[in-house]
Design a protein around this motif. Structure first.
Motif, PDB file in Angstrom:
ATOM      1  N   ASP A  69      37.373  36.282  43.210  1.00 39.78           N
ATOM      2  CA  ASP A  69      38.793  36.532  42.964  1.00 39.78           C
ATOM      3  C   ASP A  69      39.642  35.325  43.357  1.00 39.78           C
ATOM      4  O   ASP A  69      39.127  34.309  43.842  1.00 39.78           O
ATOM      5  N   THR A  99      40.227  32.184  40.587  1.00 37.95           N
ATOM      6  CA  THR A  99      39.508  33.258  39.908  1.00 37.95           C
ATOM      7  C   THR A  99      38.463  32.636  38.995  1.00 37.95           C
ATOM      8  O   THR A  99      38.800  31.776  38.175  1.00 37.95           O
ATOM      9  N   LEU A 130      33.637  39.170  44.844  1.00 36.02           N
ATOM     10  CA  LEU A 130      33.762  40.603  44.604  1.00 36.02           C
ATOM     11  C   LEU A 130      32.399  41.228  44.344  1.00 36.02           C
ATOM     12  O   LEU A 130      32.179  42.399  44.634  1.00 36.02           O
ATOM     13  N   PHE A 162      35.589  41.815  34.213  1.00 36.12           N
ATOM     14  CA  PHE A 162      36.229  40.684  34.889  1.00 36.12           C
ATOM     15  C   PHE A 162      36.445  39.485  33.968  1.00 36.12           C
ATOM     16  O   PHE A 162      37.503  38.861  33.975  1.00 36.12           O
TER      17      PHE A 162
END
Length: 185
Positions: A85, A70, A91, A174
């Motif tokens: 991810d 990540t 993403l 995020f």
């Protein structure tokens, strides 16, 4: 009564003409090159063969050598960020406007965040995600509240890597404190 209805007809005619012009513009802007541009052969001109165009780089392809897991990947040369991810899937990816001060390529982590502040260039910004320091300049991602992505003043030492507000919202969600940020050349 006839005068009033002729004004309505004139207004409707003007609106219809504007709509047709807009649709014609959209059609010409989206037409394939083979239809939109006249052929050299049709005009009788001869041209040297053009070099074979390079295949466009896949924007969702995460750069090689950008670590694993990540992370947020920031490519300095491409002026692009990827949100990746734990399955190595991008993403989201988007372009950014680099700051006047850039971090060296390497692995960093989000160190702090601010919801809404004024940037070092005086621009109101939001969703600031800081991840590096270069000398006394803090480097981080942010979005201008007016959605601008102006080139930074090269005479000022600023560390704000600007993006559009929608991209800033996604990055803010995020990239919490501690999330890895990988800077590649």
């Amino acid at each position: 009564m006839a005068r009033g209805s002729s004004g309505i007809v004139a207004g409707l005619t003007a609106a219809a003409l504007a709509a047709v012009c807009f649709l014609a513009y959209q059609a010409s802007a989206n037409a394939p090159d083979s239809v939109a541009a006249p052929s050299d052969k049709a005009s009788g001109a001869t041209a040297a063969p053009s070099p074979k165009p390079k295949a466009p780089k896949e924007p969702f392809a995460v750069p090689a050598d950008s670590d694993t897991g990540t992370r947020v990947v920031y490519a300095l040369k491409d002026r692009r960020v990827w949100i990746v991810d734990d399955k190595e899937k991008a993403l989201r990816t988007f372009t950014v406007m680099p700051s006047s001060v850039n971090p060296l390529p390497g692995v960093y982590a989000v160190t702090s965040r601010s919801g809404t502040i004024t940037g070092s260039d005086g621009v109101p910004i939001e969703h600031v995600v800081r991840f590096a320091n270069v000398g006394e300049v803090s480097v981080g991602f942010s979005a201008a509240q007016d959605n601008s992505m102006e080139s930074p003043d090269p005479t000022m030492k600023t560390g704000g890597v600007r993006m559009k507000r929608t991209d800033g919202n996604a990055l803010w969600t995020f990239a919490t404190v501690g999330v890895k940020v990988v800077v590649v050349p």
